[in-house]
Design an enzyme around this catalytic site. Sequence first.
Site, PDB file in Angstrom:
ATOM      1  N   ARG A  49     -43.681   6.560  10.563  1.00  0.00           N
ATOM      2  CA  ARG A  49     -44.944   5.818  10.636  1.00  0.00           C
ATOM      3  C   ARG A  49     -44.706   4.525  11.414  1.00  0.00           C
ATOM      4  NH1 ARG A  49     -43.523   1.826   8.333  1.00  0.00           N
ATOM      5  NH2 ARG A  49     -45.440   0.761   8.943  1.00  0.00           N
ATOM      6  N   GLY A  50     -45.826   3.851  11.717  1.00  0.00           N
ATOM      7  CA  GLY A  50     -45.775   2.681  12.590  1.00  0.00           C
ATOM      8  C   GLY A  50     -46.155   3.114  13.993  1.00  0.00           C
ATOM      9  N   ASP A 228     -52.705  -1.145  15.026  1.00  0.00           N
ATOM     10  CA  ASP A 228     -52.543   0.209  15.556  1.00  0.00           C
ATOM     11  C   ASP A 228     -53.385   0.423  16.813  1.00  0.00           C
ATOM     12  OD1 ASP A 228     -51.140   2.382  13.450  1.00  0.00           O
ATOM     13  OD2 ASP A 228     -51.735   0.468  12.586  1.00  0.00           O
ATOM     14  N   ASN A 238     -56.013  -1.952  11.808  1.00  0.00           N
ATOM     15  CA  ASN A 238     -54.702  -2.049  11.168  1.00  0.00           C
ATOM     16  C   ASN A 238     -54.825  -1.446   9.774  1.00  0.00           C
ATOM     17  OD1 ASN A 238     -51.931  -2.945  11.271  1.00  0.00           O
ATOM     18  ND2 ASN A 238     -52.469  -4.514   9.776  1.00  0.00           N
ATOM     19  N   LYS A 239     -53.722  -1.387   9.067  1.00  0.00           N
ATOM     20  CA  LYS A 239     -53.714  -0.794   7.737  1.00  0.00           C
ATOM     21  C   LYS A 239     -54.836  -1.352   6.878  1.00  0.00           C
ATOM     22  CE  LYS A 239     -51.462   1.803   6.798  1.00  0.00           C
ATOM     23  NZ  LYS A 239     -51.717   3.242   6.946  1.00  0.00           N
TER      24      LYS A 239
END
Length: 341
Positions: A49-50, A228, A238-239
Site C-alpha cells: 500500500r501507499g 493519493d 488521502n486516507k
Amino acid sequence: MQNLTALSLKTEQGKLQVLDQTLLPHRQQWLNCATVAEMVGMIKKLQLRGAPAIGIGACLLLAVRAEQGVSREQLRQDAEILRAARPTAVNLMNNIDSMLKALSEPDYANAAVACAEALFFEDVALCQQMAGHGAALVQPDEQLLTHCNTGGLATAGVGTALGVINLAHQQGKNIRLWVDETRPLLQGGRLTAWECQQLGIPYQLICDNMAAMLMARGQVDRIFVGADRIAANGDFANKVGTYSLAVLAQYHQVPFYVVAPHTTVDLNCPDGSVIPIEQRDGNEVRGVSGGFGQSIWAPEDAPVFNPAFDVTPASLVTGWVLDTGVYSKADIASGVLKQFA
C-alpha cells in the site's frame, strides 16, 4: 534487473518480494510476487500500500516478467489489469503509462527493466527533495500530527509526510509527533508507530477522535499528511479522516500541509469532485483484523459505508509540499500545478 531494496519492496536475482504490511508491527514476512494476480491481490488486501509503492511495485513486476520472456502483448494486458487495482492512487496510472511507453520500444524487455529501475530511483530522489522542503517549515520544539502511514513503507524512499517529519527529527529540532491510529485499518497504529520506533522519532499514538482536543489545548503546532491524488485546483484525496483533520486545523488555526511527489498531481481532474473514491469491504468497519487475528464487534449483517479515501478542498490547505517546492494557496490559484502537464 539489478537488486533493489526499499522498506516494503525488493528485487533479488530477478525476483520480486513484497513485505506483508498487514502483519506489521509484530511480524515481518516477505512474500514472493511472480504473477499479476498475486500483485493485484496484494494491493487489494493492502499487503502492499501507499500510492508511490503501489505504482513502483506494479512496474517492478512487469519488468521481472519482461526479463523472463513474457510477450509484449501479454505485458500490455498485464499493465491494464494492474492499472485498475487501486482506482484512487494516480501514481499507479502514471507509472503504468511510463511502462507502456517502454513496452513500445523494439527491445521492450530491456526498456521495461530500465524504466522500472528509473521509476524506483526517481521516487527515492523525490522523497529526499520533499523531506528537505517540508523540514524547513518545522520549527524547534514543535508538536506535529500526522494521519495514516506516509513513510518508507509507502514509497521507495524515506516517505512523504513522514519523510519530512523524520528529517526534522534528524536535524535535532526536538519535535514530538502525534500519530493518528487511522481507522478502520489502523495504518497509523500498526505502521507509522512501527516506523517511528525504527527511526527513533518521539511519538504518541492517539485515537483519531482525540486530535480536536489536542488542537484546542494548543498541543499541535503543525500537521503533515500525504496524498493519493491531487487535482488541478489543489483539492486532494488521502486516507479517509484527512478532511476532518483539515476542518479542525482551520478552526484551531493550525497550519495544515499535504506532502506528495509531483507525480501525484492529476491535471485530468479539475477538482476533487471527480477523483474516484474506492469503496472497501464492510468487514473492515464491522471489526478489525491483522497479524494479531480478527475481532468482530458489530452485527455480522450491519450495513456499512466504507470509503477508503476522502477529499480535502484546497481552501483548507496551508501549503502543498512537493519535490519541486512548497506552494501556497495563491500559487495553486495561479495554476502552478500546470507545470506538471
